[in-house]
Motif scaffolding. Sequence first.
Motif, mmCIF file in Angstrom:
data_model
loop_
_atom_site.group_PDB
_atom_site.id
_atom_site.type_symbol
_atom_site.label_atom_id
_atom_site.label_comp_id
_atom_site.label_asym_id
_atom_site.label_seq_id
_atom_site.Cartn_x
_atom_site.Cartn_y
_atom_site.Cartn_z
ATOM 1 N N ILE A 1 0.864 -1.180 0.000
ATOM 2 C CA ILE A 1 0.000 0.000 0.000
ATOM 3 C C ILE A 1 0.899 1.227 0.000
ATOM 4 O O ILE A 1 1.817 1.352 0.820
ATOM 5 C CB ILE A 1 -0.913 0.017 1.237
ATOM 6 N N ARG A 2 0.642 2.153 -0.911
ATOM 7 C CA ARG A 2 1.463 3.349 -1.053
ATOM 8 C C ARG A 2 0.789 4.556 -0.396
ATOM 9 O O ARG A 2 -0.374 4.853 -0.696
ATOM 10 C CB ARG A 2 1.723 3.641 -2.534
ATOM 11 N N LEU A 3 1.532 5.241 0.451
ATOM 12 C CA LEU A 3 1.084 6.493 1.054
ATOM 13 C C LEU A 3 2.152 7.547 0.738
ATOM 14 O O LEU A 3 3.152 7.664 1.433
ATOM 15 C CB LEU A 3 0.921 6.356 2.568
ATOM 16 N N TYR A 4 1.931 8.314 -0.320
ATOM 17 C CA TYR A 4 2.947 9.254 -0.785
ATOM 18 C C TYR A 4 2.605 10.688 -0.403
ATOM 19 O O TYR A 4 1.436 11.059 -0.322
ATOM 20 C CB TYR A 4 3.111 9.142 -2.299
ATOM 21 N N ASP A 5 3.646 11.465 -0.148
ATOM 22 C CA ASP A 5 3.546 12.883 0.212
ATOM 23 C C ASP A 5 2.754 13.072 1.502
ATOM 24 O O ASP A 5 1.785 13.823 1.556
ATOM 25 C CB ASP A 5 2.904 13.679 -0.936
ATOM 26 N N VAL A 6 3.195 12.365 2.545
ATOM 27 C CA VAL A 6 2.538 12.484 3.863
ATOM 28 C C VAL A 6 3.560 12.933 4.911
ATOM 29 O O VAL A 6 3.547 12.484 6.055
ATOM 30 C CB VAL A 6 1.871 11.149 4.285
ATOM 31 N N GLY A 7 4.451 13.821 4.520
ATOM 32 C CA GLY A 7 5.527 14.255 5.393
ATOM 33 C C GLY A 7 5.082 15.147 6.533
ATOM 34 O O GLY A 7 3.919 15.568 6.630
ATOM 35 N N VAL A 8 6.041 15.462 7.408
ATOM 36 C CA VAL A 8 5.724 16.170 8.646
ATOM 37 C C VAL A 8 5.375 17.638 8.434
ATOM 38 O O VAL A 8 4.867 18.290 9.352
ATOM 39 C CB VAL A 8 6.894 16.052 9.653
ATOM 40 N N ALA A 9 5.596 18.186 7.235
ATOM 41 C CA ALA A 9 5.216 19.577 6.981
ATOM 42 C C ALA A 9 3.693 19.751 6.996
ATOM 43 O O ALA A 9 3.197 20.866 7.163
ATOM 44 C CB ALA A 9 5.784 20.040 5.644
ATOM 45 N N GLY A 10 2.984 18.643 6.829
ATOM 46 C CA GLY A 10 1.514 18.636 6.931
ATOM 47 C C GLY A 10 1.100 17.354 7.613
ATOM 48 O O GLY A 10 0.624 16.420 6.984
ATOM 49 N N LEU A 11 1.287 17.302 8.931
ATOM 50 C CA LEU A 11 1.158 16.053 9.673
ATOM 51 C C LEU A 11 -0.249 15.457 9.597
ATOM 52 O O LEU A 11 -0.421 14.241 9.731
ATOM 53 C CB LEU A 11 1.553 16.289 11.134
ATOM 54 N N HIS A 12 -1.252 16.306 9.388
ATOM 55 C CA HIS A 12 -2.629 15.811 9.289
ATOM 56 C C HIS A 12 -2.797 14.826 8.133
ATOM 57 O O HIS A 12 -3.660 13.954 8.184
ATOM 58 C CB HIS A 12 -3.598 16.990 9.125
ATOM 59 N N ARG A 13 -1.959 14.956 7.105
ATOM 60 C CA ARG A 13 -2.055 14.026 5.970
ATOM 61 C C ARG A 13 -1.695 12.615 6.407
ATOM 62 O O ARG A 13 -2.301 11.631 5.961
ATOM 63 C CB ARG A 13 -1.117 14.480 4.845
ATOM 64 N N LEU A 14 -0.694 12.493 7.254
ATOM 65 C CA LEU A 14 -0.286 11.191 7.769
ATOM 66 C C LEU A 14 -1.290 10.656 8.784
ATOM 67 O O LEU A 14 -1.674 9.482 8.740
ATOM 68 C CB LEU A 14 1.094 11.292 8.418
ATOM 69 N N LEU A 15 -1.737 11.514 9.686
ATOM 70 C CA LEU A 15 -2.654 11.069 10.742
ATOM 71 C C LEU A 15 -3.985 10.585 10.180
ATOM 72 O O LEU A 15 -4.657 9.749 10.797
ATOM 73 C CB LEU A 15 -2.883 12.200 11.741
ATOM 74 N N SER A 16 -4.350 11.066 9.008
ATOM 75 C CA SER A 16 -5.605 10.621 8.389
ATOM 76 C C SER A 16 -5.507 9.182 7.881
ATOM 77 O O SER A 16 -6.530 8.579 7.526
ATOM 78 C CB SER A 16 -5.981 11.556 7.229
ATOM 79 N N GLN A 17 -4.284 8.633 7.847
ATOM 80 C CA GLN A 17 -4.066 7.262 7.363
ATOM 81 C C GLN A 17 -3.737 6.296 8.500
ATOM 82 O O GLN A 17 -3.202 5.218 8.262
ATOM 83 C CB GLN A 17 -2.911 7.258 6.357
ATOM 84 N N GLN A 18 -4.082 6.648 9.729
ATOM 85 C CA GLN A 18 -3.696 5.815 10.869
ATOM 86 C C GLN A 18 -4.282 4.411 10.820
ATOM 87 O O GLN A 18 -3.666 3.458 11.299
ATOM 88 C CB GLN A 18 -4.069 6.507 12.183
ATOM 89 N N ASN A 19 -5.474 4.249 10.268
ATOM 90 C CA ASN A 19 -6.075 2.916 10.173
ATOM 91 C C ASN A 19 -5.222 1.999 9.302
ATOM 92 O O ASN A 19 -5.024 0.827 9.620
ATOM 93 C CB ASN A 19 -7.494 3.004 9.617
ATOM 94 N N ILE A 20 -4.709 2.532 8.207
ATOM 95 C CA ILE A 20 -3.855 1.749 7.312
ATOM 96 C C ILE A 20 -2.528 1.428 7.994
ATOM 97 O O ILE A 20 -2.037 0.300 7.947
ATOM 98 C CB ILE A 20 -3.613 2.518 5.998
ATOM 99 N N LEU A 21 -1.954 2.415 8.661
ATOM 100 C CA LEU A 21 -0.683 2.204 9.353
ATOM 101 C C LEU A 21 -0.820 1.143 10.445
ATOM 102 O O LEU A 21 0.065 0.304 10.634
ATOM 103 C CB LEU A 21 -0.189 3.519 9.965
ATOM 104 N N ALA A 22 -1.933 1.154 11.158
ATOM 105 C CA ALA A 22 -2.126 0.227 12.273
ATOM 106 C C ALA A 22 -2.247 -1.217 11.804
ATOM 107 O O ALA A 22 -1.929 -2.142 12.566
ATOM 108 C CB ALA A 22 -3.375 0.627 13.059
ATOM 109 N N LYS A 23 -2.684 -1.432 10.576
ATOM 110 C CA LYS A 23 -2.886 -2.784 10.061
ATOM 111 C C LYS A 23 -1.650 -3.330 9.350
ATOM 112 O O LYS A 23 -1.618 -4.502 8.960
ATOM 113 C CB LYS A 23 -4.060 -2.799 9.089
ATOM 114 N N ALA A 24 -0.627 -2.505 9.172
ATOM 115 C CA ALA A 24 0.560 -2.925 8.419
ATOM 116 C C ALA A 24 1.384 -3.933 9.204
ATOM 117 O O ALA A 24 1.488 -3.858 10.431
ATOM 118 C CB ALA A 24 1.417 -1.711 8.075
ATOM 119 N N ARG A 25 2.007 -4.850 8.495
ATOM 120 C CA ARG A 25 2.948 -5.809 9.102
ATOM 121 C C ARG A 25 4.353 -5.225 9.150
ATOM 122 O O ARG A 25 5.156 -5.587 9.999
ATOM 123 C CB ARG A 25 2.943 -7.120 8.319
#
Length: 256
Positions: A154-178
């Motif tokens: 699964i690709r999550l591109y351009d979710v860097g810390v300059a706009g942290l909300h972009r990353l936090l919106s993908q927490q469900n995907i991150l939590a399920k990753a191996r």
Amino acid sequence: MNKANRKEQILELLKCVKDGQVSPDDALLRMQTAPFEDLGYANIDYHRGLRQGTGEVIYGQNKTPVQIRNIIFNMLDKGSNNIIITRISRQTADFLIKQKINLEYHHIAKLAVAERDSRTQRVGSMVIASGGTSDIPICEEAAITAEILGSLVIRLYDVGVAGLHRLLSQQNILAKARVIVTVAGMEGALASVIGGLVSCPVIAVPTSIGYGSNFNGLSALLAMLNSCANGISVVNIDNGFGAGYIANRINKMETI
């Protein structure tokens, strides 16, 4: 050692196992350290797949198109497939295709695969996250490597810390990753942030993307090595292939 001699040696070894002269464990050890083939400019390790589960990968940079062609032909002759060639140019890929090699080329990642096995099933859940769009070529090198080897990516591109909300919106995907591969240049902070959010292993890839004081990726490398988040390991600068390879192995281990 030519193909006929190698075949004869393996057959003789198998006969010894059948007759009880050699134990199966000893036979496996001998096969794991079986000979390579010397082409003069390359020593092709045909038993790497037996030892490591994946065949030899061709590093294309600074090899001539003819050298790469000959290596591929020799590997195909031994029954290899899913032959990965990294850091390869479009011109070299076009040359190989004209040589009647069944080649799939990915121009963004500068990666190719010869004789891809379409039957390879992708398993698990591996995430690749990039700090910015400029990091995507390294991400794609990691992603395509892992996909060829059998990981679901699964690709999550351009979710860097300059706009942290972009990353936090993908927490469900991150939590399920191996396993998660984080790719970032500049100050390389993405690895620490993700490492602090998830419980799975994180592979950090520093990139050479950034302004002068980035020192061609050195600042990101040092930041990732000094991360206070647990569960992070770091590969070399711009080494998308290495990250994709080890992440695939972790992902496969988790699915057993």
